[in-house]
Write a protein that holds these residues in place. Structure first.
Motif, short mmCIF file in Angstrom:
data_model
loop_
_atom_site.label_atom_id
_atom_site.label_comp_id
_atom_site.label_asym_id
_atom_site.label_seq_id
_atom_site.Cartn_x
_atom_site.Cartn_y
_atom_site.Cartn_z
N PHE A 156 2.53 6.70 8.73
CA PHE A 156 2.14 6.08 7.60
C PHE A 156 1.45 4.61 7.68
CE2 PHE A 156 5.65 9.11 7.39
CZ PHE A 156 5.06 10.10 6.24
N LEU A 157 0.34 4.35 7.39
CA LEU A 157 -0.30 3.25 7.85
C LEU A 157 -0.92 2.71 6.55
CD1 LEU A 157 -2.15 4.16 11.20
CD2 LEU A 157 0.04 3.47 10.83
N ALA A 158 -0.81 1.27 6.44
CA ALA A 158 -1.54 0.48 5.07
C ALA A 158 -2.89 0.48 5.61
CB ALA A 158 -0.83 -0.95 5.24
N TYR A 159 -3.74 1.30 4.53
CA TYR A 159 -5.15 1.14 4.59
C TYR A 159 -5.73 0.17 3.91
CZ TYR A 159 -9.92 3.04 3.74
OH TYR A 159 -11.46 2.84 4.04
N SER A 160 -4.97 -0.17 2.79
CA SER A 160 -5.17 -1.65 1.90
C SER A 160 -4.34 -2.68 2.66
CB SER A 160 -4.76 -1.45 0.49
OG SER A 160 -3.38 -1.02 0.52
N GLU A 161 -4.64 -3.80 2.15
CA GLU A 161 -4.05 -4.94 2.93
C GLU A 161 -2.58 -4.83 2.88
OE1 GLU A 161 -3.71 -9.90 2.00
OE2 GLU A 161 -5.12 -8.72 0.89
N LYS A 162 -1.89 -4.07 1.97
CA LYS A 162 -0.44 -3.91 1.90
C LYS A 162 -0.34 -2.88 1.10
CE LYS A 162 0.60 -7.11 -1.70
NZ LYS A 162 1.77 -8.51 -1.78
N VAL A 163 0.94 -2.20 1.35
CA VAL A 163 1.35 -1.02 0.90
C VAL A 163 2.98 -1.27 0.46
CG1 VAL A 163 2.13 1.50 0.99
CG2 VAL A 163 0.02 0.75 1.81
N GLU A 164 3.00 -1.35 -0.95
CA GLU A 164 4.38 -1.83 -1.60
C GLU A 164 5.42 -0.75 -1.61
OE1 GLU A 164 3.68 -6.03 -3.07
OE2 GLU A 164 2.93 -4.30 -4.56
N ASN A 165 6.62 -0.96 -1.32
CA ASN A 165 7.75 -0.09 -1.91
C ASN A 165 7.91 1.19 -1.14
OD1 ASN A 165 9.08 -2.07 -3.63
ND2 ASN A 165 7.46 -1.63 -4.95
N LEU A 166 7.35 1.27 0.14
CA LEU A 166 6.96 2.50 0.85
C LEU A 166 8.57 3.21 1.12
CD1 LEU A 166 5.46 4.72 2.15
CD2 LEU A 166 5.30 3.33 4.14
N SER A 167 8.83 4.46 0.82
CA SER A 167 10.14 5.03 0.84
C SER A 167 9.88 6.33 1.78
CB SER A 167 10.79 5.10 -0.25
OG SER A 167 11.27 3.94 -0.77
N LEU A 168 10.62 6.48 3.01
CA LEU A 168 10.26 7.63 3.52
C LEU A 168 11.69 8.62 3.64
CD1 LEU A 168 8.47 6.37 6.72
CD2 LEU A 168 7.54 7.23 4.58
N LYS A 169 11.82 9.62 3.37
CA LYS A 169 12.92 10.46 3.34
C LYS A 169 12.67 11.76 4.02
CE LYS A 169 14.91 8.38 -1.01
NZ LYS A 169 15.47 8.77 -2.25
N GLY A 170 13.34 12.32 4.80
CA GLY A 170 13.18 13.78 5.38
C GLY A 170 12.55 13.46 6.66
N PHE A 171 12.73 12.16 7.36
CA PHE A 171 11.89 11.80 8.57
C PHE A 171 13.02 11.20 9.49
CE2 PHE A 171 8.64 11.79 5.35
CZ PHE A 171 7.59 12.84 5.95
N LYS A 172 12.59 11.16 10.64
CA LYS A 172 13.41 10.45 11.92
C LYS A 172 13.66 9.14 11.53
CE LYS A 172 14.05 10.31 16.76
NZ LYS A 172 13.46 10.79 18.05
N TYR A 173 12.79 8.50 11.18
CA TYR A 173 13.00 6.99 10.73
C TYR A 173 12.88 6.76 9.20
CZ TYR A 173 12.33 7.17 15.76
OH TYR A 173 12.37 7.51 17.43
N PRO A 174 13.79 6.86 8.57
CA PRO A 174 13.46 6.53 6.93
C PRO A 174 13.15 5.09 6.82
CG PRO A 174 16.07 6.77 7.67
CD PRO A 174 15.06 7.01 8.86
N LEU A 175 12.82 4.93 5.58
CA LEU A 175 12.39 3.50 5.02
C LEU A 175 12.74 3.74 3.65
CD1 LEU A 175 8.72 2.43 6.01
CD2 LEU A 175 10.83 1.60 6.78
N ASN A 176 13.42 2.32 2.91
CA ASN A 176 13.71 2.40 1.63
C ASN A 176 12.91 0.93 0.93
OD1 ASN A 176 15.12 2.99 -0.79
ND2 ASN A 176 16.61 1.10 -0.20
N GLU A 177 11.92 1.52 0.12
CA GLU A 177 11.23 0.33 -0.61
C GLU A 177 10.85 -0.85 0.23
OE1 GLU A 177 13.55 -0.66 -3.87
OE2 GLU A 177 13.37 1.51 -4.79
N THR A 178 10.10 -0.62 1.39
CA THR A 178 9.55 -1.36 2.28
C THR A 178 8.10 -1.67 2.13
OG1 THR A 178 11.10 -0.72 4.03
CG2 THR A 178 9.40 -1.96 4.83
N THR A 179 7.69 -2.98 2.33
CA THR A 179 6.35 -3.25 2.10
C THR A 179 5.69 -3.32 3.50
OG1 THR A 179 6.45 -4.63 0.15
CG2 THR A 179 4.51 -4.95 1.66
#
Length: 213
Positions: A156-179
């Motif tokens: 999951f890569l930022a195509y724009s300058e930044k991507v805000e509040n990225l959350s990942l669930k069901g993946f080996k490395y989860p994220l919670n509302e991360t920019t």
């Protein structure tokens, strides 16, 4: 559900076996991509291009294999593939799969990735596909991804300058509302931990890439 397949003029060696996609309802062949569909015996719904790189006898055979033909002049503002994307959008599909748009010239490959934003703006699920990767541009929202045994890695890569509040669930490395920002490798080479993964973000443009070694 309408699914459109677009075959561009990229190297044939980069294109997976198109006969493995019987669920595609509408095929568009672009220049040499139309030749590839013809060689595979796949009936083409629309053939497009300037055909400047093909033999005239072959062009007639390709056209006869198509239900519709749109021919452009060689000199024009848009690439053949951009015009094919517009035609695909006009079909109002639920999904578009694009083959033969990576490999070969890097300038063509990079603009083809950028052009995928056209589909995102029309809320169409669209993917660029080669033998090792599937990639898509996504606008803010919530998306589900079913675990794909053919492509075990997902980035999951930022195509724009930044991507805000990225959350990942069901993946080996989860994220919670991360920019995440351009140039960061934080979210590369993730993997599914469940049969379905979910990702969510509130702003920016996200490049999602499924891949295999």
């Amino acid at each position: 559900m309408t699914k459109v397949g677009i075959v561009a003029a990229g190297p044939v060696a980069e294109i997976p076996d198109l006969t493995a996609y019987p669920h595609i309802d509408y095929w568009i062949g672009v220049d040499e991509g139309a030749k590839h569909l013809y060689d595979l015996g796949i009936k083409t719904d629309l053939v497009m291009g300037d055909f400047d790189s093909l033999d005239s006898n072959l062009i007639e055979k390709i056209k006869s294999n198509a239900r519709n033909v749109i021919e452009f002049p060689a000199i024009k503002d848009e690439t053949d593939l951009e015009l094919a994307f517009i035609e695909a959008i006009n079909e109002k599909p639920e999904q578009v799969l694009v083959f033969g748009a990576t490999g070969g010239r890097l300038d063509h490959a990079w603009i083809n990735v950028q052009l995928m934003k056209l589909f995102s703006e029309h809320h169409i699920d669209a993917w660029l596909i080669n033998k090792q990767n599937e990639m898509s541009l996504k606008l803010p929202g919530t998306y589900d991804m079913i675990q794909d045994s053919l492509f075990p890695y997902v980035s999951f890569l930022a195509y724009s300058e930044k991507v805000e509040n990225l959350s990942l669930k069901g993946f080996k490395y989860p994220l919670n509302e991360t920019t995440i920002v351009q140039g960061s490798s934080l979210t590369i080479s993730n993997e599914w931990s469940e049969k379905k993964g979910t990702y969510f973000f509130t702003s920016g443009i996200l490049l999602v890439i499924k891949s295999r070694d």
